[in-house]
Structures are given as C-alpha cells and as structure tokens.
Write a protein that holds these residues in place. Structure first.
Motif, PDB file in Angstrom:
ATOM      1  N   LYS A 252       0.857  -1.180   0.000  1.00  0.00           N
ATOM      2  CA  LYS A 252       0.000   0.000   0.000  1.00  0.00           C
ATOM      3  C   LYS A 252       0.896   1.233   0.000  1.00  0.00           C
ATOM      4  CE  LYS A 252      -3.473   2.827   0.821  1.00  0.00           C
ATOM      5  NZ  LYS A 252      -4.485   3.152  -0.215  1.00  0.00           N
ATOM      6  N   THR A 253       0.824   2.052  -1.050  1.00  0.00           N
ATOM      7  CA  THR A 253       1.697   3.222  -1.152  1.00  0.00           C
ATOM      8  C   THR A 253       1.021   4.452  -0.564  1.00  0.00           C
ATOM      9  OG1 THR A 253       0.878   3.687  -3.387  1.00  0.00           O
ATOM     10  CG2 THR A 253       2.871   2.349  -3.186  1.00  0.00           C
ATOM     11  N   VAL A 254       1.803   5.246   0.146  1.00  0.00           N
ATOM     12  CA  VAL A 254       1.336   6.502   0.740  1.00  0.00           C
ATOM     13  C   VAL A 254       2.387   7.566   0.465  1.00  0.00           C
ATOM     14  CG1 VAL A 254      -0.003   5.369   2.551  1.00  0.00           C
ATOM     15  CG2 VAL A 254       2.408   5.938   2.956  1.00  0.00           C
ATOM     16  N   ASP A 255       1.991   8.824   0.626  1.00  0.00           N
ATOM     17  CA  ASP A 255       2.929   9.925   0.380  1.00  0.00           C
ATOM     18  C   ASP A 255       4.058   9.929   1.405  1.00  0.00           C
ATOM     19  OD1 ASP A 255       1.474  10.780  -1.800  1.00  0.00           O
ATOM     20  OD2 ASP A 255       0.247  12.166  -0.621  1.00  0.00           O
ATOM     21  N   GLU A 256       3.709   9.644   2.678  1.00  0.00           N
ATOM     22  CA  GLU A 256       4.723   9.638   3.734  1.00  0.00           C
ATOM     23  C   GLU A 256       4.303   8.702   4.850  1.00  0.00           C
ATOM     24  OE1 GLU A 256       7.191  13.154   5.511  1.00  0.00           O
ATOM     25  OE2 GLU A 256       5.419  12.915   6.783  1.00  0.00           O
ATOM     26  N   ILE A 257       5.256   7.939   5.356  1.00  0.00           N
ATOM     27  CA  ILE A 257       5.015   7.092   6.511  1.00  0.00           C
ATOM     28  C   ILE A 257       5.103   7.976   7.755  1.00  0.00           C
ATOM     29  CG2 ILE A 257       5.818   5.129   7.872  1.00  0.00           C
ATOM     30  CD1 ILE A 257       4.825   4.257   5.196  1.00  0.00           C
ATOM     31  N   ASN A 258       3.974   8.278   8.356  1.00  0.00           N
ATOM     32  CA  ASN A 258       3.963   9.062   9.591  1.00  0.00           C
ATOM     33  C   ASN A 258       2.826   8.579  10.478  1.00  0.00           C
ATOM     34  OD1 ASN A 258       1.499  10.530   8.865  1.00  0.00           O
ATOM     35  ND2 ASN A 258       2.792  11.646   7.410  1.00  0.00           N
ATOM     36  N   ALA A 259       2.811   9.046  11.718  1.00  0.00           N
ATOM     37  CA  ALA A 259       1.831   8.560  12.689  1.00  0.00           C
ATOM     38  C   ALA A 259       0.397   8.832  12.248  1.00  0.00           C
ATOM     39  CB  ALA A 259       2.098   9.192  14.054  1.00  0.00           C
ATOM     40  N   ASP A 260       0.127  10.014  11.720  1.00  0.00           N
ATOM     41  CA  ASP A 260      -1.233  10.349  11.303  1.00  0.00           C
ATOM     42  C   ASP A 260      -1.715   9.438  10.183  1.00  0.00           C
ATOM     43  OD1 ASP A 260      -1.363  12.378  13.145  1.00  0.00           O
ATOM     44  OD2 ASP A 260      -0.754  13.946  11.742  1.00  0.00           O
ATOM     45  N   THR A 261      -0.845   9.183   9.209  1.00  0.00           N
ATOM     46  CA  THR A 261      -1.218   8.321   8.083  1.00  0.00           C
ATOM     47  C   THR A 261      -1.516   6.904   8.553  1.00  0.00           C
ATOM     48  OG1 THR A 261       0.099   9.599   6.511  1.00  0.00           O
ATOM     49  CG2 THR A 261      -0.436   7.338   5.902  1.00  0.00           C
ATOM     50  N   LEU A 262      -0.668   6.361   9.425  1.00  0.00           N
ATOM     51  CA  LEU A 262      -0.867   4.998   9.901  1.00  0.00           C
ATOM     52  C   LEU A 262      -2.107   4.896  10.783  1.00  0.00           C
ATOM     53  CD1 LEU A 262       2.762   3.782  10.678  1.00  0.00           C
ATOM     54  CD2 LEU A 262       1.463   3.702   8.546  1.00  0.00           C
ATOM     55  N   ASP A 263      -2.367   5.921  11.592  1.00  0.00           N
ATOM     56  CA  ASP A 263      -3.573   5.910  12.427  1.00  0.00           C
ATOM     57  C   ASP A 263      -4.830   5.902  11.566  1.00  0.00           C
ATOM     58  OD1 ASP A 263      -2.001   5.906  14.654  1.00  0.00           O
ATOM     59  OD2 ASP A 263      -2.280   8.028  15.122  1.00  0.00           O
ATOM     60  N   GLU A 264      -4.800   6.664  10.481  1.00  0.00           N
ATOM     61  CA  GLU A 264      -5.958   6.712   9.576  1.00  0.00           C
ATOM     62  C   GLU A 264      -6.159   5.359   8.890  1.00  0.00           C
ATOM     63  OE1 GLU A 264      -7.714   9.332   5.812  1.00  0.00           O
ATOM     64  OE2 GLU A 264      -5.758   9.807   6.689  1.00  0.00           O
ATOM     65  N   LEU A 265      -5.075   4.749   8.433  1.00  0.00           N
ATOM     66  CA  LEU A 265      -5.176   3.427   7.809  1.00  0.00           C
ATOM     67  C   LEU A 265      -5.716   2.392   8.799  1.00  0.00           C
ATOM     68  CD1 LEU A 265      -1.850   3.231   5.766  1.00  0.00           C
ATOM     69  CD2 LEU A 265      -4.170   3.368   4.847  1.00  0.00           C
ATOM     70  N   ALA A 266      -5.246   2.480  10.048  1.00  0.00           N
ATOM     71  CA  ALA A 266      -5.683   1.519  11.059  1.00  0.00           C
ATOM     72  C   ALA A 266      -7.171   1.648  11.374  1.00  0.00           C
ATOM     73  CB  ALA A 266      -4.864   1.712  12.324  1.00  0.00           C
ATOM     74  N   SER A 267      -7.707   2.855  11.241  1.00  0.00           N
ATOM     75  CA  SER A 267      -9.126   3.071  11.557  1.00  0.00           C
ATOM     76  C   SER A 267     -10.030   2.824  10.368  1.00  0.00           C
ATOM     77  CB  SER A 267      -9.322   4.507  12.049  1.00  0.00           C
ATOM     78  OG  SER A 267      -9.050   5.450  11.016  1.00  0.00           O
ATOM     79  N   LYS A 268      -9.463   2.701   9.156  1.00  0.00           N
ATOM     80  CA  LYS A 268     -10.299   2.535   7.969  1.00  0.00           C
ATOM     81  C   LYS A 268      -9.903   1.274   7.184  1.00  0.00           C
ATOM     82  CE  LYS A 268     -11.155   7.498   7.502  1.00  0.00           C
ATOM     83  NZ  LYS A 268     -11.018   8.707   6.658  1.00  0.00           N
ATOM     84  N   GLU A 269      -8.960   1.402   6.274  1.00  0.00           N
ATOM     85  CA  GLU A 269      -8.623   0.307   5.372  1.00  0.00           C
ATOM     86  C   GLU A 269      -8.082  -0.938   6.094  1.00  0.00           C
ATOM     87  OE1 GLU A 269      -6.484   1.361   1.778  1.00  0.00           O
ATOM     88  OE2 GLU A 269      -6.859   3.475   2.204  1.00  0.00           O
ATOM     89  N   LEU A 270      -7.325  -0.730   7.174  1.00  0.00           N
ATOM     90  CA  LEU A 270      -6.698  -1.856   7.865  1.00  0.00           C
ATOM     91  C   LEU A 270      -7.257  -2.066   9.265  1.00  0.00           C
ATOM     92  CD1 LEU A 270      -2.967  -1.257   6.840  1.00  0.00           C
ATOM     93  CD2 LEU A 270      -4.683  -2.669   5.715  1.00  0.00           C
ATOM     94  N   SER A 271      -8.511  -1.702   9.449  1.00  0.00           N
ATOM     95  CA  SER A 271      -9.131  -1.857  10.765  1.00  0.00           C
ATOM     96  C   SER A 271      -9.382  -3.329  11.058  1.00  0.00           C
ATOM     97  CB  SER A 271     -10.458  -1.084  10.823  1.00  0.00           C
ATOM     98  OG  SER A 271     -11.372  -1.622   9.885  1.00  0.00           O
ATOM     99  N   VAL A 272      -9.464  -3.653  12.339  1.00  0.00           N
ATOM    100  CA  VAL A 272      -9.750  -5.013  12.773  1.00  0.00           C
ATOM    101  C   VAL A 272     -10.935  -4.959  13.716  1.00  0.00           C
ATOM    102  CG1 VAL A 272      -7.387  -5.831  12.515  1.00  0.00           C
ATOM    103  CG2 VAL A 272      -8.104  -4.830  14.677  1.00  0.00           C
ATOM    104  N   SER A 273     -11.712  -6.035  13.736  1.00  0.00           N
ATOM    105  CA  SER A 273     -12.888  -6.085  14.602  1.00  0.00           C
ATOM    106  C   SER A 273     -12.565  -6.776  15.907  1.00  0.00           C
ATOM    107  CB  SER A 273     -14.008  -6.817  13.882  1.00  0.00           C
ATOM    108  OG  SER A 273     -13.590  -8.121  13.521  1.00  0.00           O
TER     109      SER A 273
END
Length: 273
Positions: A252-273
C-alpha cells in the motif's frame, strides 16, 4: 513452513511469531511501560475521585446498604448459575461472553510478537541490489532519530542490531546524539487505540508493517505500507540493500510514513474487529 528472524536468522516461535533473541528487550520495555501507564492512570483516577463533591450522607448510606444487599443476593444467584446448580439463561450467556473476552485479551497480548519474517523477504522479486559501502543514503543514529521524530514516532525507542559492515551486535537502543551509521533501524509504534506497527528505516527509506492487522488476518496476504512501489530489505550476510516486491503480498503506497497516516489506515482500510 518455519519462519526466521530477518535480523539474526533465529527461527521464530511458531505460536507467537516472536524472535526469542532479538525482541526480548522490546517486550520487557513495553511491559514496563504499560505497568507505568496503568500506575499513572490509577493515580489520576484517585485524584479525580477526591475532587468530586460529596452527596447527602444519609442518601449515600441507604444506597450503599441497598447495593450491598443486591450484590450479596446477586452473587448467590450468579454462583448457583455459574456452577450449574440452577439454570438461568441470562447469566449463562454472561459467563460465556466473559470466557470469550478472556480469549480476546490473550490474543491482544501477542500483538507485539509478530515481526517481519526473513522468509518473506527471501521469497521476493528483487528489483535492485546495492552494496552498503556504495550507498549514499544511510543515516546516522542522530539523523535517524530526527527522521522518526518528524514523522510523529517519538514515544518509542529506536533500535538497531547491525554495524555498517554487517556485524551483528544484538539489538540496542540508539543514541540520539551519535554519528554512528547503521544499515537498518526499527521501531515498534503503538497508537493511542492500541494498534501495533513495526516501522523500518533501511538505507534512509521507510516502510511499515501492520502487526495488529497481520495478527487478526492470518489467512490473508501480508500487507506493507511504503512510500514507494517496493520495500527495502537488508541482507547482513552480503551486506547489501535489496529493493524488493514480496511475492504474494500487497504494498500500500502513501505519500509519507507518519503517525497520522498509519492511524488513519488503522481506523479505515486496515481496521480489525
């Protein structure tokens, strides 16, 4: 198929995915950090309770007496149902749910045990190989600490296990003032929501591995988050950097690996139940 640690080559534990040689200090540090956090939370709650205004004492006494009676009676009924002396469906459902929750808690404790396996890196399409000695992108401990901090990863220790010549010296926390170079750095990032990521800086390039997602989706292909169409690995035996595309995995490509980007991915595309 057995998996091996990408840092030291030790076989990972089949149940936890943890390298018993490389990750011991990190696990000990996290446990200590969590205990400290729990202790601080307890102190905070105690202070908050002291600040609350007291109600009417008579009402409070009556309420406590009634509550005590209810709890005693409730405890008796619950015990009877728990040990199958009487059959109360509602209480049986509660007992079953508590057992299920205990299993979930045990699973969460294993989040930190999943790391990037060397086996994945070895079964990949190699796009480019660079000798460490020829690279102009390697960073010092000081520069690396600044890069991690700029990206919002400033609450966890950054570690390294190899000298610039490929010599393994065991995992150690870097010195943020040192000008010593290393080929690979890593950090275990834990978000406020308890989502675990392994962040890697190899030859000056960043990519991330969603540890929590991997734990909850063992039947799915591995996912890596990168700033490029590839990820980069380090081979200590040949002392080379390899830009690779892991076979059977998704990048999964992103503009920059940073805390905000990873937190957003964790809450949406890569969330777990």
């Amino acid at each position: 198929m057995a998996k091996y640690c990408k840092k030291c080559g030790t076989q990972l534990d089949e149940d936890t995915g943890l390298c018993p040689k490389c990750d011991a200090k990190e696990i000990k540090r996290l446990n200590k950090q969590q205990k400290k956090k729990n202790k601080q939370n307890k102190k905070t709650k105690k202070k908050q309770k002291k600040k609350k205004k007291s109600g009417k004492w008579l009402f409070l006494k009556v309420f406590l007496i009634v509550l005590a009676i209810v709890l005693v009676l409730g405890g008796i009924v619950f015990s009877l149902a728990y040990f199958d002396i009487v059959d109360i469906p509602v209480i049986s459902d509660i007992v079953n749910k508590e057992e299920s929750d205990d299993d979930d808690d045990a699973t969460l404790e294993d989040l930190e045990d999943i790391n990037l396996a060397e086996e994945v890196l070895n079964s990949s399409e190699v796009l480019e190989t660079t000798n460490v000695a020829d690279s102009t992108q390697t960073t010092t401990e000081k520069d690396t600490a600044e890069l991690f901090s700029e990206r919002g990863f400033d609450t966890s220790d950054i570690t390294s296990s190899y000298m610039i010549d490929g010599t393994y010296y065991s995992e150690e926390v870097i010195d943020e003032t040192s000008t010593t170079y290393h080929p690979i750095y890593s950090l275990l990032y834990v978000s406020d929501d308890g989502y675990y990521w392994y962040i890697y800086c190899i030859d000056g390039e960043f990519f991330a591995y969603p540890t929590t997602y991997a734990l909850y989706n063992t039947d799915q292909a591995d996912i890596y988050v990168s700033e490029s169409e590839y990820i980069i690995s380090y081979d200590s035996y040949t002392n080379t950097f390899n830009r690779i595309i892991p076979n059977g995995s998704t990048i999964k490509t992103v503009d920059e690996i940073n805390a905000d980007t990873l937190d957003e991915l964790a809450s949406k595309e890569l969330s777990v139940s």
